[in-house]
Design a protein around this motif. Structure first.
Motif, PDB file in Angstrom:
ATOM      1  N   TYR A  93      10.033  -1.249  -0.210  1.00 13.87           N
ATOM      2  CA  TYR A  93       9.801  -0.492   1.020  1.00 13.87           C
ATOM      3  C   TYR A  93      10.620   0.795   0.963  1.00 13.87           C
ATOM      4  O   TYR A  93      11.763   0.777   0.503  1.00 13.87           O
ATOM      5  CB  TYR A  93      10.315  -1.270   2.228  1.00 13.87           C
ATOM      6  CG  TYR A  93       9.840  -2.717   2.366  1.00 13.87           C
ATOM      7  CD1 TYR A  93       8.886  -3.072   3.311  1.00 13.87           C
ATOM      8  CD2 TYR A  93      10.385  -3.742   1.574  1.00 13.87           C
ATOM      9  CE1 TYR A  93       8.472  -4.400   3.464  1.00 13.87           C
ATOM     10  CE2 TYR A  93       9.972  -5.059   1.722  1.00 13.87           C
ATOM     11  CZ  TYR A  93       9.022  -5.387   2.669  1.00 13.87           C
ATOM     12  OH  TYR A  93       8.624  -6.701   2.827  1.00 13.87           O
ATOM     13  N   TYR A 143       2.226 -13.808   2.687  1.00 15.71           N
ATOM     14  CA  TYR A 143       2.628 -12.396   2.658  1.00 15.71           C
ATOM     15  C   TYR A 143       2.547 -11.735   4.030  1.00 15.71           C
ATOM     16  O   TYR A 143       1.849 -12.221   4.918  1.00 15.71           O
ATOM     17  CB  TYR A 143       1.666 -11.604   1.748  1.00 15.71           C
ATOM     18  CG  TYR A 143       1.681 -12.013   0.314  1.00 15.71           C
ATOM     19  CD1 TYR A 143       2.603 -11.449  -0.566  1.00 15.71           C
ATOM     20  CD2 TYR A 143       0.776 -12.953  -0.176  1.00 15.71           C
ATOM     21  CE1 TYR A 143       2.607 -11.823  -1.899  1.00 15.71           C
ATOM     22  CE2 TYR A 143       0.777 -13.325  -1.511  1.00 15.71           C
ATOM     23  CZ  TYR A 143       1.700 -12.754  -2.366  1.00 15.71           C
ATOM     24  OH  TYR A 143       1.711 -13.116  -3.680  1.00 15.71           O
ATOM     25  N   GLY A 144       3.187 -10.552   4.117  1.00 18.22           N
ATOM     26  CA  GLY A 144       2.849  -9.620   5.174  1.00 18.22           C
ATOM     27  C   GLY A 144       1.516  -8.997   4.784  1.00 18.22           C
ATOM     28  O   GLY A 144       1.300  -8.665   3.622  1.00 18.22           O
ATOM     29  N   VAL A 150       1.754  -7.107   1.387  1.00 23.63           N
ATOM     30  CA  VAL A 150       3.005  -6.376   1.188  1.00 23.63           C
ATOM     31  C   VAL A 150       3.777  -7.012   0.033  1.00 23.63           C
ATOM     32  O   VAL A 150       3.936  -8.232  -0.027  1.00 23.63           O
ATOM     33  CB  VAL A 150       3.860  -6.429   2.469  1.00 23.63           C
ATOM     34  CG1 VAL A 150       5.243  -5.843   2.232  1.00 23.63           C
ATOM     35  CG2 VAL A 150       3.145  -5.719   3.615  1.00 23.63           C
TER      36      VAL A 150
HETATM   37  C1  G1P Z   1       8.732 -11.315   2.367  1.00 23.24           C
HETATM   38  C2  G1P Z   1       8.111 -10.518   3.499  1.00 23.24           C
HETATM   39  C3  G1P Z   1       6.598 -10.457   3.330  1.00 23.24           C
HETATM   40  C4  G1P Z   1       6.251  -9.894   1.976  1.00 23.24           C
HETATM   41  C5  G1P Z   1       6.947 -10.707   0.865  1.00 23.24           C
HETATM   42  C6  G1P Z   1       6.739 -10.045  -0.486  1.00 23.24           C
HETATM   43  O1  G1P Z   1       8.323 -12.656   2.496  1.00 23.24           O
HETATM   44  O2  G1P Z   1       8.472 -11.108   4.736  1.00 23.24           O
HETATM   45  O3  G1P Z   1       6.037  -9.630   4.341  1.00 23.24           O
HETATM   46  O4  G1P Z   1       4.854  -9.910   1.788  1.00 23.24           O
HETATM   47  O5  G1P Z   1       8.356 -10.799   1.094  1.00 23.24           O
HETATM   48  O6  G1P Z   1       7.295 -10.793  -1.515  1.00 23.24           O
HETATM   49  P1  G1P Z   1       9.037 -13.875   1.688  1.00 23.24           P
HETATM   50  O7  G1P Z   1       8.402 -13.902   0.341  1.00 23.24           O
HETATM   51  O8  G1P Z   1      10.493 -13.558   1.644  1.00 23.24           O
HETATM   52  O9  G1P Z   1       8.738 -15.096   2.488  1.00 23.24           O
END
Ligand code: G1P
Length: 305
Positions: A216, A179-180, A212
């Motif tokens: 958003y 995650y972020g 995160v």
């Molecule tokens: C994206 C974002 C990440 C966030 C996440 C949530 O990551 O880059 O910051 O926490 O979605 O689902 P991904 O899951 O696309 O790698």
């Protein structure tokens, strides 16, 4: 007395990045985009769209790639199907097909020519968004709530504060690398000001365990910052990195939304969401409960052998 914070503009536009390859769900995603995988009878994208509309959005921007006709087809009018249903007198089904989007809501499709990352996908929506705050929803993250949807809660908080607002939830430390992750000032109620944000940190170096989630509400200033963002984690242009730059200029709030989030980007998350929606379903609930009980019973018997 402290001055009231400046009120923000209400969001009207929502961006749905749907250009990912969905490799985790191969072979299904060979022909069906992952956003079209269903929970009961509605594709994931429909849940995210409904949440955006509930929050007040009337312009939905889908950032797709050239292989994802299914998403555009889904929101398009289906003349032949509608005719067939009409002739057959299937009015209930006809309404379902017709009201994928309600009156007054428009869908706009933007192509992301190259898969350069989430930040880049959001930047592709700039010509449609222009100079106003907007939402980003990642349809993989399905958020279930009996009360107002997560984005509505966040849009209200953004409007009241004039700040950007990011959905967050606590995760086990071992999972920070997915995650972020944000560091914040103290929370007041559901929100706290973000002081730092990092994409997919190692559990050992993560600044917190507040992750995160894919919702958003962003200031349009993010677009200039995205233009200037170099590839980051995984060699991709990360939305997280642009938000890190944004929070040095403007308030960005972490928001602990009310609701349960299912990570439908994973097999188990999709299964979990299906179970929960079935248990909560007005028609299927009883049958689903009985079926699960007997399945668990049978498996228990098998396990004891
Ligand atoms: C994206 C974002 C990440 C966030 C996440 C949530 O990551 O880059 O910051 O926490 O979605 O689902 P991904 O899951 O696309 O790698």
């Amino acid at each position: 007395m402290a001055e009231a914070p400046p009120a923000g503009r209400r969001i009207r536009k929502a961006v749905f990045p749907v250009a990912g390859l969905g490799t985790r769900f191969l072979p299904a995603t060979k022909t069906v985009p992952k956003e079209m995988l269903p929970i009961i009878d509605r594709p994931l994208i429909q849940y995210a769209v409904d949440e955006a509309i509930e929050a007040g959005c009337d312009t939905l921007v889908f950032v797709t790639n050239r292989y994802k006709h299914a998403v555009a087809d889904y929101f398009d009018k289906a003349y032949e199907l509608e005719q067939k249903l009409e002739r057959a007198g299937k009015t209930e089904q006809l309404e379902l097909v017709r009201h994928v989007l309600p009156e007054g809501v428009r869908a706009v499709f933007v192509t992301q020519a190259e898969a350069l990352g989430l930040g880049h996908a959001v930047l592709c929506a700039r010509p449609v968004i222009g100079d106003e705050p907007f939402a980003v929803l990642l349809p993989d993250d399905l958020i279930w709530n009996r009360g107002p949807g997560a984005l509505k809660q966040m849009a209200d908080a953004a409007q009241a504060s004039g700040a950007s607002v990011i959905a967050t939830q606590d995760v086990p430390r071992a999972q920070t690398g997915s995650y972020g992750i944000v560091a914040t000032d103290d929370f007041r109620g559901r929100q706290g000001r973000i002081t730092a944000m990092v994409e997919k940190p190692d559990p050992a170096s993560a600044p917190s365990t507040l992750a995160v989630v894919g919702r958003y509400v962003l200031s349009p200033r993010i677009f200039d910052l995205l233009e200037a963002t170099a590839p980051g984690a995984g060699g991709e242009i990360q939305l997280t990195d642009a938000i890190s730059a944004l929070l040095r200029e403007q308030p960005v709030l972490a928001y602990r939304f009310q609701g349960t989030r299912f990570d439908c980007g994973t097999h188990i998350g999709l299964v979990e969401a299906t179970i929960r929606y079935a248990l909560d379903h007005e028609v299927l609930s009883d049958a689903a409960r009985q079926m699960m009980q007997s399945a668990l019973g049978e498996m228990g018997v098998v396990d004891q052998e």
